[in-house]
Every structure is written in structure tokens, then in C-alpha cells.
Design a protein around this motif. Sequence first.
Motif, PDB file in Angstrom:
ATOM      1  N   VAL A   1       0.836  -1.197   0.000  1.00 20.53           N
ATOM      2  CA  VAL A   1       0.000   0.000   0.000  1.00 20.53           C
ATOM      3  C   VAL A   1       0.873   1.250   0.000  1.00 20.53           C
ATOM      4  O   VAL A   1       1.788   1.386   0.824  1.00 20.53           O
ATOM      5  CB  VAL A   1      -0.935   0.023   1.222  1.00 20.53           C
ATOM      6  CG1 VAL A   1      -1.809   1.273   1.205  1.00 20.53           C
ATOM      7  CG2 VAL A   1      -1.809  -1.231   1.239  1.00 20.53           C
ATOM      8  N   LEU A   2       0.578   2.145  -0.927  1.00 27.04           N
ATOM      9  CA  LEU A   2       1.238   3.444  -0.974  1.00 27.04           C
ATOM     10  C   LEU A   2       0.232   4.517  -0.589  1.00 27.04           C
ATOM     11  O   LEU A   2      -0.809   4.667  -1.231  1.00 27.04           O
ATOM     12  CB  LEU A   2       1.768   3.733  -2.383  1.00 27.04           C
ATOM     13  CG  LEU A   2       3.053   3.014  -2.785  1.00 27.04           C
ATOM     14  CD1 LEU A   2       3.379   3.304  -4.243  1.00 27.04           C
ATOM     15  CD2 LEU A   2       4.212   3.433  -1.903  1.00 27.04           C
ATOM     16  N   GLY A   3       0.552   5.265   0.483  1.00 23.70           N
ATOM     17  CA  GLY A   3      -0.329   6.313   0.958  1.00 23.70           C
ATOM     18  C   GLY A   3       0.448   7.363   1.715  1.00 23.70           C
ATOM     19  O   GLY A   3       1.691   7.372   1.714  1.00 23.70           O
ATOM     20  N   PRO A   4      -0.240   8.252   2.407  1.00 22.69           N
ATOM     21  CA  PRO A   4       0.441   9.360   3.093  1.00 22.69           C
ATOM     22  C   PRO A   4       1.457   8.931   4.143  1.00 22.69           C
ATOM     23  O   PRO A   4       2.385   9.698   4.438  1.00 22.69           O
ATOM     24  CB  PRO A   4      -0.727  10.121   3.744  1.00 22.69           C
ATOM     25  CG  PRO A   4      -1.910   9.793   2.908  1.00 22.69           C
ATOM     26  CD  PRO A   4      -1.702   8.376   2.468  1.00 22.69           C
ATOM     27  N   ASP A   5       1.319   7.737   4.711  1.00 20.88           N
ATOM     28  CA  ASP A   5       2.231   7.326   5.782  1.00 20.88           C
ATOM     29  C   ASP A   5       3.574   6.815   5.278  1.00 20.88           C
ATOM     30  O   ASP A   5       4.555   6.825   6.025  1.00 20.88           O
ATOM     31  CB  ASP A   5       1.579   6.247   6.663  1.00 20.88           C
ATOM     32  CG  ASP A   5       0.489   6.826   7.555  1.00 20.88           C
ATOM     33  OD1 ASP A   5       0.571   8.029   7.869  1.00 20.88           O
ATOM     34  OD2 ASP A   5      -0.438   6.083   7.919  1.00 20.88           O
ATOM     35  N   ASN A   6       3.642   6.338   4.035  1.00 16.36           N
ATOM     36  CA  ASN A   6       4.926   5.802   3.572  1.00 16.36           C
ATOM     37  C   ASN A   6       5.444   6.429   2.282  1.00 16.36           C
ATOM     38  O   ASN A   6       6.579   6.185   1.890  1.00 16.36           O
ATOM     39  CB  ASN A   6       4.858   4.268   3.404  1.00 16.36           C
ATOM     40  CG  ASN A   6       3.859   3.831   2.348  1.00 16.36           C
ATOM     41  OD1 ASN A   6       3.028   4.605   1.911  1.00 16.36           O
ATOM     42  ND2 ASN A   6       3.944   2.572   1.953  1.00 16.36           N
ATOM     43  N   VAL A   7       4.642   7.248   1.609  1.00 21.37           N
ATOM     44  CA  VAL A   7       5.164   8.028   0.489  1.00 21.37           C
ATOM     45  C   VAL A   7       5.812   9.280   1.074  1.00 21.37           C
ATOM     46  O   VAL A   7       5.170  10.016   1.815  1.00 21.37           O
ATOM     47  CB  VAL A   7       4.044   8.421  -0.496  1.00 21.37           C
ATOM     48  CG1 VAL A   7       4.574   9.371  -1.566  1.00 21.37           C
ATOM     49  CG2 VAL A   7       3.457   7.174  -1.140  1.00 21.37           C
ATOM     50  N   PRO A   8       7.079   9.516   0.801  1.00 18.68           N
ATOM     51  CA  PRO A   8       7.757  10.650   1.432  1.00 18.68           C
ATOM     52  C   PRO A   8       7.100  11.977   1.084  1.00 18.68           C
ATOM     53  O   PRO A   8       6.666  12.191  -0.051  1.00 18.68           O
ATOM     54  CB  PRO A   8       9.187  10.573   0.871  1.00 18.68           C
ATOM     55  CG  PRO A   8       9.073   9.769  -0.384  1.00 18.68           C
ATOM     56  CD  PRO A   8       7.969   8.789  -0.136  1.00 18.68           C
ATOM     57  N   LEU A   9       7.019  12.834   2.085  1.00 15.37           N
ATOM     58  CA  LEU A   9       6.502  14.188   1.881  1.00 15.37           C
ATOM     59  C   LEU A   9       7.661  15.045   1.377  1.00 15.37           C
ATOM     60  O   LEU A   9       8.517  15.463   2.150  1.00 15.37           O
ATOM     61  CB  LEU A   9       5.955  14.744   3.194  1.00 15.37           C
ATOM     62  CG  LEU A   9       5.425  16.173   3.179  1.00 15.37           C
ATOM     63  CD1 LEU A   9       4.247  16.298   2.226  1.00 15.37           C
ATOM     64  CD2 LEU A   9       5.032  16.615   4.576  1.00 15.37           C
ATOM     65  N   ILE A  10       7.698  15.269   0.078  1.00 18.48           N
ATOM     66  CA  ILE A  10       8.823  15.967  -0.529  1.00 18.48           C
ATOM     67  C   ILE A  10       8.525  17.462  -0.601  1.00 18.48           C
ATOM     68  O   ILE A  10       7.659  17.906  -1.355  1.00 18.48           O
ATOM     69  CB  ILE A  10       9.125  15.404  -1.929  1.00 18.48           C
ATOM     70  CG1 ILE A  10       9.505  13.924  -1.830  1.00 18.48           C
ATOM     71  CG2 ILE A  10      10.246  16.196  -2.606  1.00 18.48           C
ATOM     72  CD1 ILE A  10       9.782  13.253  -3.157  1.00 18.48           C
ATOM     73  N   THR A  11       9.236  18.216   0.205  1.00 17.39           N
ATOM     74  CA  THR A  11       9.082  19.677   0.209  1.00 17.39           C
ATOM     75  C   THR A  11      10.384  20.381  -0.153  1.00 17.39           C
ATOM     76  O   THR A  11      10.392  21.594  -0.334  1.00 17.39           O
ATOM     77  CB  THR A  11       8.641  20.166   1.601  1.00 17.39           C
ATOM     78  OG1 THR A  11       9.610  19.753   2.578  1.00 17.39           O
ATOM     79  CG2 THR A  11       7.278  19.586   1.971  1.00 17.39           C
ATOM     80  N   ASP A  12      11.466  19.616  -0.266  1.00 15.49           N
ATOM     81  CA  ASP A  12      12.770  20.188  -0.587  1.00 15.49           C
ATOM     82  C   ASP A  12      12.960  20.201  -2.102  1.00 15.49           C
ATOM     83  O   ASP A  12      12.829  19.169  -2.774  1.00 15.49           O
ATOM     84  CB  ASP A  12      13.881  19.367   0.075  1.00 15.49           C
ATOM     85  CG  ASP A  12      15.260  19.915  -0.260  1.00 15.49           C
ATOM     86  OD1 ASP A  12      15.623  20.971   0.277  1.00 15.49           O
ATOM     87  OD2 ASP A  12      15.965  19.276  -1.072  1.00 15.49           O
ATOM     88  N   GLU A  13      13.270  21.362  -2.632  1.00 15.52           N
ATOM     89  CA  GLU A  13      13.381  21.521  -4.078  1.00 15.52           C
ATOM     90  C   GLU A  13      14.499  20.663  -4.667  1.00 15.52           C
ATOM     91  O   GLU A  13      14.342  20.042  -5.728  1.00 15.52           O
ATOM     92  CB  GLU A  13      13.618  22.999  -4.402  1.00 15.52           C
ATOM     93  CG  GLU A  13      13.300  23.379  -5.825  1.00 15.52           C
ATOM     94  CD  GLU A  13      13.232  24.879  -6.016  1.00 15.52           C
ATOM     95  OE1 GLU A  13      13.614  25.331  -7.105  1.00 15.52           O
ATOM     96  OE2 GLU A  13      12.789  25.589  -5.092  1.00 15.52           O
ATOM     97  N   LYS A  14      15.621  20.589  -3.979  1.00 16.86           N
ATOM     98  CA  LYS A  14      16.748  19.796  -4.470  1.00 16.86           C
ATOM     99  C   LYS A  14      16.382  18.324  -4.536  1.00 16.86           C
ATOM    100  O   LYS A  14      16.693  17.629  -5.510  1.00 16.86           O
ATOM    101  CB  LYS A  14      17.968  20.000  -3.565  1.00 16.86           C
ATOM    102  CG  LYS A  14      19.195  19.251  -4.028  1.00 16.86           C
ATOM    103  CD  LYS A  14      20.388  19.522  -3.115  1.00 16.86           C
ATOM    104  CE  LYS A  14      21.622  18.736  -3.560  1.00 16.86           C
ATOM    105  NZ  LYS A  14      22.776  18.973  -2.649  1.00 16.86           N
ATOM    106  N   GLN A  15      15.720  17.832  -3.498  1.00 10.26           N
ATOM    107  CA  GLN A  15      15.295  16.431  -3.479  1.00 10.26           C
ATOM    108  C   GLN A  15      14.300  16.154  -4.603  1.00 10.26           C
ATOM    109  O   GLN A  15      14.360  15.100  -5.251  1.00 10.26           O
ATOM    110  CB  GLN A  15      14.663  16.095  -2.127  1.00 10.26           C
ATOM    111  CG  GLN A  15      14.259  14.632  -1.976  1.00 10.26           C
ATOM    112  CD  GLN A  15      13.578  14.353  -0.652  1.00 10.26           C
ATOM    113  OE1 GLN A  15      13.361  15.265   0.165  1.00 10.26           O
ATOM    114  NE2 GLN A  15      13.229  13.099  -0.415  1.00 10.26           N
TER     115      GLN A  15
END
Length: 301
Positions: free
Chosen positions: A136-150
Motif C-alpha cells: 500500500v502506498l499512501g500518506p504514511d509511507n510516500v515521502p513528503l517531498i518539500t525540498d526543491e533539491k530532493q
Amino acid sequence: MVSSSHETMHHFFRKETAMMVRNFQRLFHVPFPEARDIAVLDTDLTEIDPVERRVDTLMRVDTDEGNFLFAYEAQGKKDEKKPASWAYYVAHLYAKYQLQPVLFVLTQSRATARWAAQPIRLGLSEFPTAVVRPLVLGPDNVPLITDEKQAMEDPSLAVFSAIVHARGKRCADILDMLARVLDTIDPDSAAMFAQFVESGLASKQARDIWRNLMATKNYFFRNPVAEGLREEGREEGREEGREEGRIEDRAEMTLRILEWRGIPVPDDVRERVMACTDGDQLTVWAERAVHVSEAQGLFTG
């Protein structure tokens, strides 16, 4: 009726299965060999008799260590009938293709993710005949990407992250960052990713923010979604007075973004925004509305 966000969740992986393979170990902590070839397969699992069963997306992934089937199911909410269907899909795919099936469930809901991750046990409780364990892919294991470089390192994962986390409090910041990242990649890829985001956002407020961020992007206006938006805008303009209607909509959009982000809008700010007739100025204010910490920040560069 199937929603656009449902369709985007699995159609995205039809385009970006290579991203899934690259991130397999990172997202699931499950080893998986590098793919040599990836192919789209027929999703129809209907038997000659009587019931039609169809997975959302089906891919064949060939590796040096064996070949696999990736079955993707986008799930918006808990559905008690689904576990039986998923168990059927896995058994039927194995029987039909004689390849190892891997079942993915994609969701934007934490509650749905927890429900979908439960093993499906068939047979005796202490000695089950079969156990189906969706990944299952959802909010708990999909990384929250907020860094532009990443995000620049893996734009496709950043796009999926934005779609999955679009209901969260940081949605505006994520979309603002992603819009800047799309400006750094080739226009064709940017157009495709922009369309996926537009279609995949389940929240109207999030779609409004994204459309505003994309308003001046040439690559966005080359895709079919944007063409439809332009035609919609032209029709609204003919009915409501063209430019005046667009300016008023842009002013209201600016205020809605602030309100959706939980930022109080004083009467003097509301009056100043609604009184503005300069389309370029409203565009600037709308862009600032995505990241300012208070409503008065609209007016300071």
C-alpha cells in the motif's frame, strides 16, 4: 462514477513504473531487482462466464532475476468487497500469465491505507491456504517531498508525493515547490507531470492552487487538460464579460487560497483585492497567497 483523481493514481504508474521500480526498496523496504523491460498488459480479468473483473492498471516488469506482474488498484475509501476481488486478481493473474503477481494499492487516505494493508487470509486461521498482502502506498509511507533539491533528483516521485499529500496542511507549499521544479526539466516531461497533478488532486482547493501556479507556464498550456480550461475560460468570458469576469475570478481565487490555508483575511485586505482591476497585479498577489504567513503579506514583495 470513477473520479479523475482515482484514474490518475494508477495511470501515473502506467507512465512511471520505472519510478516505482527505482523506489521499491526505499518505499517498501523490500528488495527488488533492476528492471530490464516494462510492458503494459490487458487489464481485463473477465472469465468467459459471468462476472467482469478488471484491475485498474497492469504492467509486466522483466528483470534478470525473474519476471513479474504489477497490478495497481487506486482506492479512495474502504470497500468490504475489495479484499475478495484482490485475492481473485492475484490468483487469476498467476494462473493466466504464470508470473509472480505483485498487488499495489494506491490511496490518498491514511485510514484507507491502514485498512488496505491488512493481510487477506484464506482458509484456516492457523494454517491459511493463501495470504494476500497488498503493498500500500499512501500518506504514511510516500515521502513528503518539500525540498526543491530532493524533488529535482526524482521529479516523478515528487509528483506522486504531491498527489498523495494533497489533502494535508502543507499542500500549498508542496505545489509551489513542485511548480518551480517543473520549470527546470524538459517541457514535454513538465507538461505530462503538470497534467497528472491537475487530474490527480482530489481537492478542489488544491486544484485551484495548482491552476493558479500553472497560469503562466507555457508547457502547461500545451496539454489537453489546459486546453479544456482555456476553452472553459473563453466560454465563461463570452457569457460574463470576458476580461472583467477573469479578473474577478482571479481576485476571488487569491482570497480562497488564503482561506483554505487557514490564514484570516481582514476586511481591508478583502476589499483591496476585490477592488483591484489590474490582472497582472492580481497574478502577483495570487502567487504570493500560496506561501505568505499573513494576509497583509500579499502586498509586500
